[in-house]
Structure formats: structure tokens, C-alpha cells
Scaffold this active site. Sequence first.
Site, PDB file in Angstrom:
ATOM      1  N   ASP A   1       0.825  -1.202   0.000  1.00 28.44           N
ATOM      2  CA  ASP A   1       0.000   0.000   0.000  1.00 28.44           C
ATOM      3  C   ASP A   1       0.868   1.266   0.000  1.00 28.44           C
ATOM      4  O   ASP A   1       2.093   1.200  -0.118  1.00 28.44           O
ATOM      5  CB  ASP A   1      -0.952  -0.041   1.201  1.00 28.44           C
TER       6      ASP A   1
ATOM      7  N   ASP B   1      -9.807   3.636  -3.951  1.00 28.07           N
ATOM      8  CA  ASP B   1     -10.537   2.431  -3.574  1.00 28.07           C
ATOM      9  C   ASP B   1     -11.912   2.351  -4.228  1.00 28.07           C
ATOM     10  O   ASP B   1     -12.616   3.350  -4.379  1.00 28.07           O
ATOM     11  CB  ASP B   1     -10.742   2.400  -2.057  1.00 28.07           C
TER      12      ASP B   1
END
Length: 546
Positions: free
Chosen positions: A162, A217
Site C-alpha cells: 500500500d 478504492d
Amino acid sequence: MLYVRTGALAGLSTVAASVVVLSAPPAVALSNGLALTPPMGFNNWNTTQCSNTFNEDMIRSIADLFVSKGLKDAGYQYVNIDDCWAKTSRNSKGELEPDPARFPNGIKALADYVHSKGLKFGIYTSAGTHTCNKLGFPGGLDHETTDAKTFASWGVDYLKYDNCNNQGVDAQTRYKKMRDALAATGRPIVFSICEWGQNQPWTWAQSVGNLWRTTGDISDSYSKMVSIFQKNLPLAQYAKPGAWNDPDMLEVGNGGMTPAEYRSHFSLWAMMAAPLLIGADLRKVSTENYATLLNKDVIAIDQDTLGVQGKQISLSSNKYVLSKPLANGDYAVALFNNNSSAQTISTSASAIGIGSSSSYTLKDLWSKSTRTTTGTISASVPAHETVIYRVSKGVRTPPSAGTHQVSDLSWDTAVSGWGPVEKDRSNGGKSAGDGKTLTINGTTFAKGLGVHAASEITFYIGKACSSFTASVGVDDEVASTKGSVVFQVFADGTKIADSGTLTGASAAKSLSGSIAGADQLRLVVTDAGDGMDSDHSDWGNPTITC
């Protein structure tokens, strides 16, 4: 994942509202021999985030369902865990440790369980000082070597890396450090760059990771799914085998969209050659949504070995037409209706690029109906739905009599309408062929069927063929090291034969099955869970009857 929190994205600009596509040529794909088709599997984040439902029992049950529900046979293989798996501080050696409340038996034991099912295991961390969750789990920045070694020792097969708390360090620098650390372990680990498209990773990440996020996202709503589709769609030129645009995980089955909208979600991701990572709790998914996730015809479009991301060829009044060339010369075409009422959407064989023919066969990959056309491709598409066709030119006929040579596991392209064979996928290796042959209706193809463990060979056979038979076996190397392998045969994605575990003590087995009406035959050999990797497991002279 992407959290927008004060201080979470130190040194980074706000996510752009739209994607800017550059015309620079893409870099060479990462040469780790992995993810030659888009990864398929599961990640818990979309359904659990950091709730207490995310734990060892859940992940074990997901692995069980992969097998019992047919997901493994359909091609799903990675069972991945996301944020919140670790303790909030490293141990005295600077190593990450799992949260004992969530994972009382540790990560290695969990990975071993997943591997025992014939599946692969993935894990998560962030290219920053901490992960994205507010509890402050340690990230991988400046700990790349230690963390890569830890993951390898646990048997990790996939890393999602991430972008939170990155301290403003250059993205390419951070992700390249972890790429190199993973490579240094010697363990094959798929590297997923979760950089959210902040620094246009499609222009540099092909040589760094196997896939890279192109957007922020996803969430479980139709409008969000469509907005991500629209941002990822123009990036087709940057995708290739081993290097994929990643528009984030699937929401199919989480409940925020209708079954029809989920079918569109799945169809569009398949057309874009996107990773197919299930984000729903498989213990709760409805029968209808399972049918979507298990549609092998649509999965075959996503997993096609040519590795081309589909492109938009027309857009009018929220009616999309996408086209995707396939390895056997077919094309996939998707008619997506982004309107609130039914619409007729039309295109043509010429427009999708398949080339001229006197007739074409259209197979509807959701209804399974088949029809022919002289060139027009059209359907009445309900609101928010997608019709996806596999378009074929005429009907393939068996090759002429005689012996056709096969080189480096790739069929001679002069054999009209047959092939190509997918290259051996055993961590980049190829077999010399061991003198094996393939016989189709009395026509012999010489060379090219010796394989490695963790290999696949795919070829195209024509709908006239009715059956397949072959002997399979392990070689002396497997026998001497007490290794074990499994051989399987798939016809259009459906498993038709399985050897079970073979070792030196059971070194040969005859496999056969019906392939009537199939276009594609896939021969697969995999390690049976003990970690051995044979160099010369053999398909003994397969025979196809047409």
C-alpha cells in the site's frame, strides 16, 4: 486500500479527478515469470476491513470454500489477507509479528493450510512507516529486506504493498526497494503495487510490479464501480502478461448492487484483463452471485493468454462497446448499457477488428446461447447490464494430415486455425519437449509436451473434437526427491480429468474425458503441496479425437 486522513498521505497531492494517459511506450514487464494472466483469488478487505470477523478461522473457511464451491477449479488461487493482521509494533529483531488474537497459530501455519488446499497465500503491508489503519500497524518503509525475508519464510506467494504514511519518499524508489527485496529472497512472490494511481504507475510500474492500482478504492455501489471502470479503461496500452492495470477488487456478492450490476462489474473487469480478487465473504454470497463469480466463459476472457486489455471502440449516449482480441483468433465484445432503461447496442465484426469472414459465430457468455451473423453484432441490453459475446470466424477444422513440428511449446502458426499453445509457466522455464507428440484425428504434432511442475499448456481444438486421452507421469527427479504432482485437464475451463497426487510410487496414470463442443483444452501440472518442482513431468503423447 486508500484512506484519506489528515497526515496519512504526507508529501502527496490529492488524488486526481481524472486519469491522464501518456503516450510514452510502456516499460518491459517485471521478469519474475509470475502473473502471466491476471491474478485471481480473494482479499478480505471489502467485506471485513479491520473488524473482529477478520481472523484465522475466516481465512481457513475461505480456503475451504475455494475447493468446495469450485472456485479453485475455475482458476481462483490466491487467498490474501489485508491490513490489521499484525501486532502494532515490531519485535526485538525488528520483525513483524501476527496479532495472536486474530491468528493464534501464526501466519506460517495459515499459509501452510492454504497451500494444503492447492492454493496460494497473500499478505499486506504499506510502503510507509505505518499501514493505513489508524491503529498504526508498522509499514515496510526502510524495513524492506527484513519484511521480505519474513514473508518468504512464512510461505507468502503474493504481496499487496500500500501507499499510506509514505513520508513523501519518491514512489518509484519505495516500490523498487521492495521489488528488489522480494527478488533477493528467491521465493516467487507476486508484487501488487497499491499506489492508487497517484504517480501514474502505468508509465513506470511494468518493470517494478506484476500489477498496479490505477485508481482510489472501490466501494460497493454501481456509480463508484462505473467511475473506476471509466478511469481504468483508457490505460489498455500499458497492460501485458505479467504486468496489469488494477482497478481494485471485486465487490460481487457484498450486497450494494443488483445481480445484474454485479454481472456488469464482472464482465467489465474481465474485458479489461483486470485481476479478479473476490472481496465478498464467501460464506454469505448468494447462489446467483456465485454463478457470476464462477462463469468460466467470462473468466476465460479475463485469463486469455494473449494478455491484451480490451479497448473502447464506441461510446454513444452511455452505451459502451468494448473489444478484446483473444489468443486463438476469437474476439470478445462487450455491450455495456450505462443507462436506467433498456437500450439496443450495436456494432459489427469489422468494427471490433476480427477481420473478414463470410460468417461469424456469437456465443453469449451469460445466456450461453449461440447464433451466427454475417457481421452485425447487436443486442437489447437491460439497464446497467452487459452483454458479452465471444466472436469466432466460421468453424475451425482439423489440420491436414502429416506431421507438424512444434517449437518451444508454441504451435506452428502455419497450421491454420489451430493453436497457439501457451508457453510453459514454470517460473519462466521451458521444456525441450522430450520427444513427445500430440495426435489429433491421426495427425501427429512432434515435440513440445514435456513440462515442469506449475506449468500449463493451452491449445485450441475446434468444436468438432469429441474426446481427449493421455498418459501422464512424474519423472526420476520427482521420484528420487519423494516429490508429488497433480495433473489436470480442463475443456473450456471445466475440469474433465484429474490424476490425483502422483509420486514415484504411482508414476503413471491414464487420463481421458469428453471435450465435445469445447474450443480450448488446457493441460495443467501443479505441485501437490510439498514444494517440489519437477523439471520433466510428462504428458505422454496425448490424443484428440474429432
